[in-house]
Motif scaffolding. Structure first.
Motif, PDB file in Angstrom:
ATOM      1  N   THR A 241      25.380  41.073  42.587  1.00 45.59           N
ATOM      2  CA  THR A 241      26.852  41.141  42.554  1.00 45.59           C
ATOM      3  C   THR A 241      27.382  41.391  41.140  1.00 45.59           C
ATOM      4  OG1 THR A 241      27.066  38.735  42.273  1.00 45.59           O
ATOM      5  CG2 THR A 241      27.019  39.594  44.531  1.00 45.59           C
TER       6      THR A 241
ATOM      7  N   TYR B  11      28.227  39.053  53.383  1.00 46.86           N
ATOM      8  CA  TYR B  11      29.350  39.972  53.539  1.00 46.86           C
ATOM      9  C   TYR B  11      30.156  39.549  54.761  1.00 46.86           C
ATOM     10  CZ  TYR B  11      27.480  43.403  50.213  1.00 46.86           C
ATOM     11  OH  TYR B  11      27.032  44.047  49.080  1.00 46.86           O
TER      12      TYR B  11
ATOM     13  N   VAL C 273      23.080  37.868  49.477  1.00 47.78           N
ATOM     14  CA  VAL C 273      24.528  37.997  49.285  1.00 47.78           C
ATOM     15  C   VAL C 273      25.203  38.187  50.646  1.00 47.78           C
ATOM     16  CG1 VAL C 273      26.366  39.341  48.208  1.00 47.78           C
ATOM     17  CG2 VAL C 273      24.193  39.017  47.010  1.00 47.78           C
TER      18      VAL C 273
ATOM     19  N   LEU D   4      32.179  41.864  50.277  1.00 44.45           N
ATOM     20  CA  LEU D   4      31.487  40.701  49.721  1.00 44.45           C
ATOM     21  C   LEU D   4      32.227  39.413  50.071  1.00 44.45           C
ATOM     22  CD1 LEU D   4      30.502  41.912  46.135  1.00 44.45           C
ATOM     23  CD2 LEU D   4      28.927  41.267  47.966  1.00 44.45           C
TER      24      LEU D   4
END
Length: 507
Positions: free
Chosen positions: A244, A56, A54, A61
């Motif tokens: 998420t 950032y 994921v 995010l």
């Protein structure tokens, strides 16, 4: 063996020449707001967090794009360090690999000279020149869409009985299984930029409907192939959705795919139905800029294709005429999709450029029986290459002084310390995060005017970036240890001039 060595040498020359051409100037031009710094910084934060699932940006995010571009930038950082050149280098590699795919496909359909022409046309097109130097995902999307489209064409050419005649299996130069290449390219294209990478499926559907050869559905084994694509995507997608709590789908697909189709994002496109209708021809006009200088041949190409069709030359079958239909279908699918989408930017149709390059090279090369036509191609290619090289070397150093975040960082970097906190008022472009976080461990705090003085009154070393007039108003009588750094430049994202001041409290 000598023939193999000669072929490998040609591929190597093309690849390294393209890489060298595309990297020129990438080290001296600051990252351009807003997309380049977002990609570059998200990749750096991947390394800092040790989280490669994921992304950032500025400790928030970033769900806009899948992770492939970030992964490639991370690899580039490990080789070249965390800098502007390293952030852009993967795009240069992708553009060079795309040229190789075009070259290989061109050799299969028309010989070596056509292959060189097609690869050169793509490489020297204006949008390729720009995006091969940009720290964004577009060139990787172009690569995998091109690879999938070529593999799809090879699947069309597999052994079959068509109209009572046996069609021989082509000799493979790059791979043994076009089926695997087709669906793996779709998966990697998705990991580069999302579902738009699946346009080759639509192109194939168009050609099947056009030829009315329904047996082709069985040759592509769509059920098993799409399942393979989804499995590869799921290797990243499922962990990303879990981490998420489903946001990657709702934001990445919901906002950046569905919402982009029906409404304007970040001011790019139509804000009303009337403007939407007026912008429908947008890509059919901007292609003459994006595909420059080769766009000067597009009217000729359209006339030639139209005359061939009216003369009955374009007969469905497994011949060169099917290739025209296939290339035109791939081009049309991309142009039509983005014509209907509300959000519009000139480079969105870039995945069609390899196909357009092959189509133009195929017909231009066929017509180049007169030596003057060959020399005209050489003159255009040579002149364009010289112009692009001159621009790549001369323009970045001249324009770098107009990038306010970069200039502010350069004049203040000697005073920056890792433990500093930093904030900004009325200038919150991603370039601030990218440049200042190379020296500061904290993250950018966006503030309004009222909180600026309060932020600077808190303990610990810190600094704030704000418009110069506001800095004079809020900090008219600063402590003697504070330092002020002032620059002026141009905010490209908003299209306006800015005067910025960095107010720094060292302790």
């Amino acid at each position: 063996m000598s023939r193999i060595n000669s072929t490998v040498t040609k591929y190597a020359i093309l690849f390294f020449a393209c890489v060298l051409f595309h990297i020129l100037g990438t080290w001296s031009l600051p990252l351009i707001d807003r997309d380049e710094p977002r990609f570059a910084e998200a990749s750096r934060e991947m390394i800092e967090r040790g989280n490669y699932v994921v992304p950032y940006f500025n400790d928030q995010l970033r769900l806009d794009k899948p992770p492939l571009t970030y992964w490639l930038q991370v690899g580039s950082y490990h080789v070249f360090g965390e800098n502007d050149f390293a952030a852009r280098f993967p795009s240069s590699i992708a553009a060079a690999l795309t040229a190789l795919v075009i070259f290989a496909w061109g050799r299969r359909i028309g010989g070596e000279k056509l292959a060189w022409w097609a690869a050169i046309i793509f490489t020297l097109s204006l949008q390729t020149f720009i995006h091969a130097k940009a720290a964004v995902a577009d060139m990787w999307l172009v690569l995998f869409v091109t690879l999938a489209t070529w593999a799809g064409y090879e699947l069309f050419q597999r052994p079959t009985l068509h109209q009572g005649a046996a069609v021989s299996r082509p000799a493979w130069a790059i791979w043994k299984s076009p089926f695997l290449v087709f669906y793996l390219a779709l998966a990697l294209g998705f990991l580069a930029k999302g579902p738009i990478a699946w346009t080759p499926l639509l192109s194939i559907a168009v050609v099947i409907i056009y030829t009315r050869d329904w047996q082709l559905f069985r040759r592509f084994k769509f059920v098993g192939g799409i399942l393979l694509t989804l499995v590869v995507v799921a290797l990243w997608g499922i962990p990303a959705l879990i981490q998420t709590h489903g946001e990657f789908f709702t934001v990445g697909i919901g906002r950046h795919i569905v919402a982009r189709s029906f409404m304007t994002l970040e001011g790019h496109g139509a804000s009303s139905l009337g403007i939407y209708v007026l912008l429908l021809p947008f890509y059919f006009v901007t292609v003459f800029i994006s595909f420059f200088p080769w766009s000067i041949k597009l009217p000729w190409l359209i006339r030639k294709l139209w005359r061939n069709r009216k003369a009955g030359v374009d007969v469905p079958g497994y011949s060169g005429t099917l290739l025209d239909t296939y290339l035109l279908s791939g081009i049309a699918v991309i142009f039509v999709i983005f014509t209907l989408v509300s959000t519009k930017l000139p480079h969105y149709t870039l995945p069609a450029f390899p196909l357009l390059s092959l189509l133009l090279a195929r017909h231009w090369h066929q017509g180049a029986v007169v030596e003057s036509r060959r020399s005209s191609f050489a003159r255009i290619a040579g002149a364009t290459a010289c112009v692009w090289i001159a621009i790549a070397l001369a323009v970045p150093p001249i324009t770098a002084r107009f990038f306010p975040a970069y200039q502010l960082f350069e004049v203040s970097r000697a005073s920056l310390r890792p433990n500093m906190q930093f904030a900004a008022v009325d200038f919150k472009e991603p370039s601030l995060v990218w440049y200042f976080r190379s020296r500061v461990e904290g993250f950018l705090t966006p503030l309004n005017k009222r909180r600026a003085a309060e932020f600077m009154s808190e303990p610990d070393p810190r600094f704030i970036v704000l418009p110069t007039p506001l800095a004079g108003e809020l900090f008219a009588n600063p402590p003697p240890t504070w330092r002020f750094f002032t620059v002026n430049g141009f905010n490209i994202a908003k299209g306006k001039r800015v005067d910025l001041t960095l107010v720094l409290k060292p302790e």
